[in-house]
Design a protein around this motif. Sequence first.
Motif, PDB file in Angstrom:
ATOM      1  N   GLN A 281       0.840  -1.196   0.000  1.00  0.00           N
ATOM      2  CA  GLN A 281       0.000   0.000   0.000  1.00  0.00           C
ATOM      3  C   GLN A 281       0.872   1.242   0.000  1.00  0.00           C
ATOM      4  N   LEU A 282       0.462   2.242  -0.770  1.00  0.00           N
ATOM      5  CA  LEU A 282       1.081   3.558  -0.748  1.00  0.00           C
ATOM      6  C   LEU A 282       0.019   4.533  -0.244  1.00  0.00           C
ATOM      7  N   VAL A 283       0.301   5.163   0.865  1.00  0.00           N
ATOM      8  CA  VAL A 283      -0.660   6.065   1.484  1.00  0.00           C
ATOM      9  C   VAL A 283      -0.107   7.481   1.451  1.00  0.00           C
ATOM     10  N   GLU A 284      -0.831   8.366   0.774  1.00  0.00           N
ATOM     11  CA  GLU A 284      -0.417   9.757   0.622  1.00  0.00           C
ATOM     12  C   GLU A 284      -1.143  10.633   1.631  1.00  0.00           C
ATOM     13  N   SER A 285      -0.509  11.735   1.957  1.00  0.00           N
ATOM     14  CA  SER A 285      -1.134  12.721   2.828  1.00  0.00           C
ATOM     15  C   SER A 285      -0.521  14.085   2.547  1.00  0.00           C
ATOM     16  N   GLY A 286      -1.221  15.127   2.986  1.00  0.00           N
ATOM     17  CA  GLY A 286      -0.661  16.470   2.901  1.00  0.00           C
ATOM     18  C   GLY A 286      -1.270  17.374   1.852  1.00  0.00           C
ATOM     19  N   GLY A 287      -2.180  16.869   1.046  1.00  0.00           N
ATOM     20  CA  GLY A 287      -2.805  17.730   0.056  1.00  0.00           C
ATOM     21  C   GLY A 287      -3.769  18.702   0.714  1.00  0.00           C
ATOM     22  N   GLY A 288      -4.297  19.607  -0.089  1.00  0.00           N
ATOM     23  CA  GLY A 288      -5.253  20.572   0.438  1.00  0.00           C
ATOM     24  C   GLY A 288      -5.378  21.787  -0.437  1.00  0.00           C
ATOM     25  N   LEU A 289      -5.974  22.823   0.146  1.00  0.00           N
ATOM     26  CA  LEU A 289      -6.219  24.088  -0.545  1.00  0.00           C
ATOM     27  C   LEU A 289      -5.246  25.130  -0.009  1.00  0.00           C
ATOM     28  N   VAL A 290      -4.589  25.842  -0.920  1.00  0.00           N
ATOM     29  CA  VAL A 290      -3.624  26.855  -0.511  1.00  0.00           C
ATOM     30  C   VAL A 290      -3.695  28.010  -1.503  1.00  0.00           C
ATOM     31  N   GLN A 291      -3.365  29.199  -1.035  1.00  0.00           N
ATOM     32  CA  GLN A 291      -3.331  30.350  -1.927  1.00  0.00           C
ATOM     33  C   GLN A 291      -2.040  30.361  -2.748  1.00  0.00           C
ATOM     34  N   ALA A 292      -2.099  31.005  -3.882  1.00  0.00           N
ATOM     35  CA  ALA A 292      -0.909  31.140  -4.718  1.00  0.00           C
ATOM     36  C   ALA A 292       0.224  31.764  -3.907  1.00  0.00           C
ATOM     37  N   GLY A 293       1.415  31.196  -4.085  1.00  0.00           N
ATOM     38  CA  GLY A 293       2.572  31.643  -3.323  1.00  0.00           C
ATOM     39  C   GLY A 293       2.800  30.865  -2.049  1.00  0.00           C
ATOM     40  N   GLY A 294       1.838  30.054  -1.679  1.00  0.00           N
ATOM     41  CA  GLY A 294       1.937  29.277  -0.449  1.00  0.00           C
ATOM     42  C   GLY A 294       2.703  27.980  -0.643  1.00  0.00           C
ATOM     43  N   SER A 295       2.712  27.181   0.427  1.00  0.00           N
ATOM     44  CA  SER A 295       3.480  25.932   0.431  1.00  0.00           C
ATOM     45  C   SER A 295       2.623  24.778   0.949  1.00  0.00           C
ATOM     46  N   LEU A 296       2.960  23.604   0.487  1.00  0.00           N
ATOM     47  CA  LEU A 296       2.392  22.362   0.992  1.00  0.00           C
ATOM     48  C   LEU A 296       3.489  21.307   0.989  1.00  0.00           C
ATOM     49  N   ARG A 297       3.331  20.320   1.870  1.00  0.00           N
ATOM     50  CA  ARG A 297       4.253  19.193   1.894  1.00  0.00           C
ATOM     51  C   ARG A 297       3.467  17.904   1.794  1.00  0.00           C
ATOM     52  N   LEU A 298       3.749  17.143   0.758  1.00  0.00           N
ATOM     53  CA  LEU A 298       3.106  15.851   0.567  1.00  0.00           C
ATOM     54  C   LEU A 298       3.999  14.748   1.122  1.00  0.00           C
ATOM     55  N   SER A 299       3.360  13.733   1.671  1.00  0.00           N
ATOM     56  CA  SER A 299       4.075  12.558   2.169  1.00  0.00           C
ATOM     57  C   SER A 299       3.452  11.309   1.572  1.00  0.00           C
ATOM     58  N   CYS A 300       4.271  10.293   1.387  1.00  0.00           N
ATOM     59  CA  CYS A 300       3.778   9.011   0.881  1.00  0.00           C
ATOM     60  C   CYS A 300       4.570   7.903   1.555  1.00  0.00           C
ATOM     61  N   ALA A 301       3.862   7.046   2.267  1.00  0.00           N
ATOM     62  CA  ALA A 301       4.500   5.934   2.961  1.00  0.00           C
ATOM     63  C   ALA A 301       4.077   4.625   2.311  1.00  0.00           C
ATOM     64  N   ALA A 302       5.058   3.825   1.963  1.00  0.00           N
ATOM     65  CA  ALA A 302       4.792   2.506   1.377  1.00  0.00           C
ATOM     66  C   ALA A 302       4.938   1.447   2.455  1.00  0.00           C
ATOM     67  N   SER A 303       4.013   0.495   2.458  1.00  0.00           N
ATOM     68  CA  SER A 303       4.052  -0.574   3.453  1.00  0.00           C
ATOM     69  C   SER A 303       3.727  -1.911   2.800  1.00  0.00           C
ATOM     70  N   GLY A 304       4.140  -3.013   3.485  1.00  0.00           N
ATOM     71  CA  GLY A 304       3.778  -4.316   2.945  1.00  0.00           C
ATOM     72  C   GLY A 304       4.933  -5.229   2.654  1.00  0.00           C
ATOM     73  N   SER A 305       5.782  -5.486   3.644  1.00  0.00           N
ATOM     74  CA  SER A 305       6.869  -6.460   3.499  1.00  0.00           C
ATOM     75  C   SER A 305       7.775  -6.104   2.325  1.00  0.00           C
ATOM     76  N   ILE A 306       8.268  -4.875   2.331  1.00  0.00           N
ATOM     77  CA  ILE A 306       9.046  -4.359   1.226  1.00  0.00           C
ATOM     78  C   ILE A 306      10.537  -4.581   1.461  1.00  0.00           C
ATOM     79  N   PHE A 307      11.198  -5.152   0.481  1.00  0.00           N
ATOM     80  CA  PHE A 307      12.637  -5.351   0.565  1.00  0.00           C
ATOM     81  C   PHE A 307      13.382  -4.120   0.069  1.00  0.00           C
TER      82      PHE A 307
END
Length: 122
Positions: free
Chosen positions: A3-29
Amino acid sequence: QVQLVESGGGLVQAGGSLRLSCAASGSIFIINAMGWYRQAPGKQRELVAAITSGGSTNYADSVKGRFTISRENAKNTVYLQMNSLKPEDTAVYYCNADGLIRYGSTWPLDYWGQGTQVTVSS
């Protein structure tokens, strides 16, 4: 199951900042590369940024100097710091794991997250 689970999206005004994260899980080598793609309404999905397990990065010309991709290999997590956002950055952002090999397997596969909406208002 991977599974890849993303977070951090949203609504922001022009010039602003956001940080997206994505965590992968599931017995990954190992994961060869992780990246972010985006798809705006009526447009094709496009690469935003990608990073290899060794730290090499690749950015779309439209985001160079504004976005920064980083990765924590031990956590199978990738981040996208987005600064100086513009209305044209509005899209659904998808996390991608390219060349992911699970424990007990030798065959690399690609996986996608469910997507997170980023909306930049003018």
